[in-house]
Scaffold this motif. Structure first.
Motif, PDB file in Angstrom:
ATOM      1  N   ILE A  10       0.853  -1.194   0.000  1.00 17.40           N
ATOM      2  CA  ILE A  10       0.000   0.000   0.000  1.00 17.40           C
ATOM      3  C   ILE A  10       0.885   1.238   0.000  1.00 17.40           C
ATOM      4  O   ILE A  10       1.841   1.336   0.776  1.00 17.40           O
ATOM      5  CB  ILE A  10      -0.932   0.014   1.225  1.00 17.40           C
ATOM      6  CG1 ILE A  10      -1.908  -1.166   1.171  1.00 17.40           C
ATOM      7  CG2 ILE A  10      -1.685   1.339   1.324  1.00 17.40           C
ATOM      8  CD1 ILE A  10      -2.875  -1.139   0.007  1.00 17.40           C
ATOM      9  N   ARG A  11       0.550   2.194  -0.856  1.00 15.87           N
ATOM     10  CA  ARG A  11       1.315   3.444  -0.895  1.00 15.87           C
ATOM     11  C   ARG A  11       0.450   4.594  -0.383  1.00 15.87           C
ATOM     12  O   ARG A  11      -0.692   4.765  -0.813  1.00 15.87           O
ATOM     13  CB  ARG A  11       1.812   3.749  -2.309  1.00 15.87           C
ATOM     14  CG  ARG A  11       2.445   5.137  -2.446  1.00 15.87           C
ATOM     15  CD  ARG A  11       3.226   5.273  -3.725  1.00 15.87           C
ATOM     16  NE  ARG A  11       4.459   4.478  -3.682  1.00 15.87           N
ATOM     17  CZ  ARG A  11       5.345   4.437  -4.677  1.00 15.87           C
ATOM     18  NH1 ARG A  11       5.137   5.121  -5.782  1.00 15.87           N
ATOM     19  NH2 ARG A  11       6.428   3.699  -4.544  1.00 15.87           N
ATOM     20  N   VAL A  12       1.027   5.376   0.527  1.00 13.28           N
ATOM     21  CA  VAL A  12       0.333   6.514   1.133  1.00 13.28           C
ATOM     22  C   VAL A  12       1.078   7.788   0.781  1.00 13.28           C
ATOM     23  O   VAL A  12       2.293   7.881   0.966  1.00 13.28           O
ATOM     24  CB  VAL A  12       0.265   6.367   2.673  1.00 13.28           C
ATOM     25  CG1 VAL A  12      -0.419   7.579   3.304  1.00 13.28           C
ATOM     26  CG2 VAL A  12      -0.457   5.080   3.056  1.00 13.28           C
ATOM     27  N   LEU A  13       0.347   8.767   0.260  1.00  7.90           N
ATOM     28  CA  LEU A  13       0.911  10.080  -0.030  1.00  7.90           C
ATOM     29  C   LEU A  13       0.415  11.038   1.044  1.00  7.90           C
ATOM     30  O   LEU A  13      -0.775  11.351   1.110  1.00  7.90           O
ATOM     31  CB  LEU A  13       0.488  10.557  -1.418  1.00  7.90           C
ATOM     32  CG  LEU A  13       1.060  11.900  -1.880  1.00  7.90           C
ATOM     33  CD1 LEU A  13       2.588  11.875  -1.904  1.00  7.90           C
ATOM     34  CD2 LEU A  13       0.514  12.257  -3.265  1.00  7.90           C
ATOM     35  N   GLU A  14       1.321  11.469   1.902  1.00  4.39           N
ATOM     36  CA  GLU A  14       0.963  12.303   3.051  1.00  4.39           C
ATOM     37  C   GLU A  14       1.381  13.748   2.818  1.00  4.39           C
ATOM     38  O   GLU A  14       2.565  14.048   2.662  1.00  4.39           O
ATOM     39  CB  GLU A  14       1.648  11.758   4.312  1.00  4.39           C
ATOM     40  CG  GLU A  14       1.432  12.595   5.554  1.00  4.39           C
ATOM     41  CD  GLU A  14       2.345  12.195   6.675  1.00  4.39           C
ATOM     42  OE1 GLU A  14       3.152  13.028   7.132  1.00  4.39           O
ATOM     43  OE2 GLU A  14       2.275  11.022   7.110  1.00  4.39           O
ATOM     44  N   VAL A  15       0.393  14.638   2.802  1.00  5.55           N
ATOM     45  CA  VAL A  15       0.659  16.075   2.708  1.00  5.55           C
ATOM     46  C   VAL A  15       0.126  16.677   4.003  1.00  5.55           C
ATOM     47  O   VAL A  15      -1.021  17.133   4.078  1.00  5.55           O
ATOM     48  CB  VAL A  15      -0.016  16.701   1.475  1.00  5.55           C
ATOM     49  CG1 VAL A  15       0.406  18.161   1.327  1.00  5.55           C
ATOM     50  CG2 VAL A  15       0.353  15.924   0.213  1.00  5.55           C
ATOM     51  N   ALA A  16       0.943  16.660   5.030  1.00  3.84           N
ATOM     52  CA  ALA A  16       0.477  17.021   6.366  1.00  3.84           C
ATOM     53  C   ALA A  16       1.652  17.501   7.206  1.00  3.84           C
ATOM     54  O   ALA A  16       2.805  17.253   6.874  1.00  3.84           O
ATOM     55  CB  ALA A  16      -0.197  15.818   7.034  1.00  3.84           C
TER      56      ALA A  16
END
Length: 406
Positions: A10-16
């Motif tokens: 699973i790939r997660v793109l975090e903009v936080a």
């Protein structure tokens, strides 16, 4: 049995930024996800600046634990989201991601080109996840929040826990944020299952205010049913069940008793502490009498606990089948035998190579202890991430030259 982690692949793109939402990314990374952290090109996640602000000791050997804690196990890329090139990079990364995770407010999401419609335009199947102070709807949807205000104060927790004190106390750092991050991670896991089972994607929302309401469920519900503040509070000597409360030891420590079934545990407790005479004492022999004479019994128990040190009580109470614990300091947790046996606070290396201890998320799979890795440097994986996404070197150089990426 496979050793594969549950979110491998699973790939997660975090903009936080800060802790609340990034903590969810850290949990997902410990569950096996590949988490890409997008940081501002200049300065990175503002939480990195806590070192220079003096809140964390500085120097070359210092560990910026407030950035390590919610960002372990991730890859970092520095992007200027106010540039067309920066937004193009994020959209490119979103194409191959399963989850888009953000803490930015609606107005900023639109300004940065990372709103639901903009991200779904490049990846219709992506799970879009928003962490906020006050929820996605209502008058405060675009209002900034931190756990100290949205969770602790506005959520009623500060009042409930400090009502009898001269003034409210502040929460410990990241108290609501870390619980909120774990909650977000759970919501993401459920959304991933739904997508696999039905083919349908989701928008997932978690707010700090909603988290506080959940944490305060008994008080909130009782107040609505009966008005005012119907759940009573008691002084130490007024506790309805003397086997529930905090008792001070000879060395000024405390033992917490939590034996809610007083009739069941009273004879055993008195036997363990060597006061079998109190089992048949008519003042305390049965439940109603103990309640009526609870002040006297608590006085006697106070004297007993005050006669021995906390370490002596650890040994005396070991055989007791009822629930009790030493009221520990956080500095003692890493030496707790149960913590050690279950690997709850392992050693990890900081980004500067210095070893330190770091609690992991409390979820374990198949008997495996969580083994965290350190947090990345600001923009440490920029080129690697873009090459993996299929961006060629010439394009990467162009993004660097126009200030889109670090």
């Amino acid at each position: 049995m496979t050793d594969a982690k549950p979110l491998s692949g699973i790939r997660v793109l975090e903009v936080a930024a800060w802790t609340f939402v990034p903590a969810a990314g850290a949990v997902l990374a410990e569950w096996g996800a590949d988490v890409i952290k997008v940081e501002p090109r200049e300065g990175g996640d503002p939480q990195r600046g806590l070192v220079t602000m003096g809140l964390i000791p500085g120097g070359p050997t210092a560990v910026n634990y407030m950035i390590e804690m919610p960002n372990r196990g991730k890859k970092s890329i520095g992007i200027d989201l106010l540039t067309p090139g920066g937004q193009e990079v994020v959209h490119e990364l979103a194409k191959s991601s399963d989850v888009f995770l953000t803490s930015y407010l609606p107005s900023r999401r639109d300004r940065f080109g990372i709103g639901v419609e903009q991200i779904r335009a490049v990846n219709p199947d992506i799970i879009y996840v928003r962490g906020s102070g006050y929820g996605p709807e209502g008058p405060d949807a675009d209002r900034p929040g931190y756990d100290g205000v949205s969770f602790w104060s506005r959520g009623g927790i500060a009042d409930a826990l400090t009502r009898e004190l001269p003034e409210p106390v502040m929460q410990t750092p990241a108290f609501g944020d870390l619980m909120g991050g774990l909650t977000i991670a759970g919501g993401i896991a459920a959304a991933l299952y739904k997508r696999k089972a039905t083919g349908e994607t989701s928008i997932v929302d978690v707010s700090l205010l909603g988290l506080a309401a959940w944490a305060m469920t008994p008080q909130v519900t009782a107040a609505n049913l009966y008005g005012g503040d119907p759940i009573p509070t008691f002084t130490h000597r007024e506790m309805p069940n003397p086997l529930v409360g905090n008792y001070k030891t000879k060395d000024d420590r405390y033992i917490t008793l939590m034996m809610l079934q007083g009739d069941k545990f009273y004879p055993e407790f008195m036997t363990v502490i060597g006061r079998t005479d109190l089992i048949t004492d008519e003042r305390f022999a049965e439940g109603h009498a103990r309640f009526e004479n609870r002040g006297e019994l608590i006085d006697i128990m106070d004297e007993e606990f005050a006669s021995k040190t906390v370490d002596q009580w650890r040994e005396i109470l070991k055989p007791l089948s009822g629930a009790w614990a030493v009221l520990q300091k956080t500095s003692e947790l890493h030496e707790d035998p149960a913590v050690i046996a279950n690997g709850y606070i392992p050693e990890v290396k900081a980004m500067n190579g210095k070893p330190y201890i770091l609690p992991t998320n409390p979820v374990q799979f198949d008997g495996h202890h969580v083994v965290p890795t350190g947090a990345p440097e600001h923009g440490q994986h920029t080129e690697e991430i873009l090459l993996d996404a299929g961006v060629d070197w010439d394009k990467i150089e162009q993004y660097k030259q126009d200030g889109s990426i670090l």
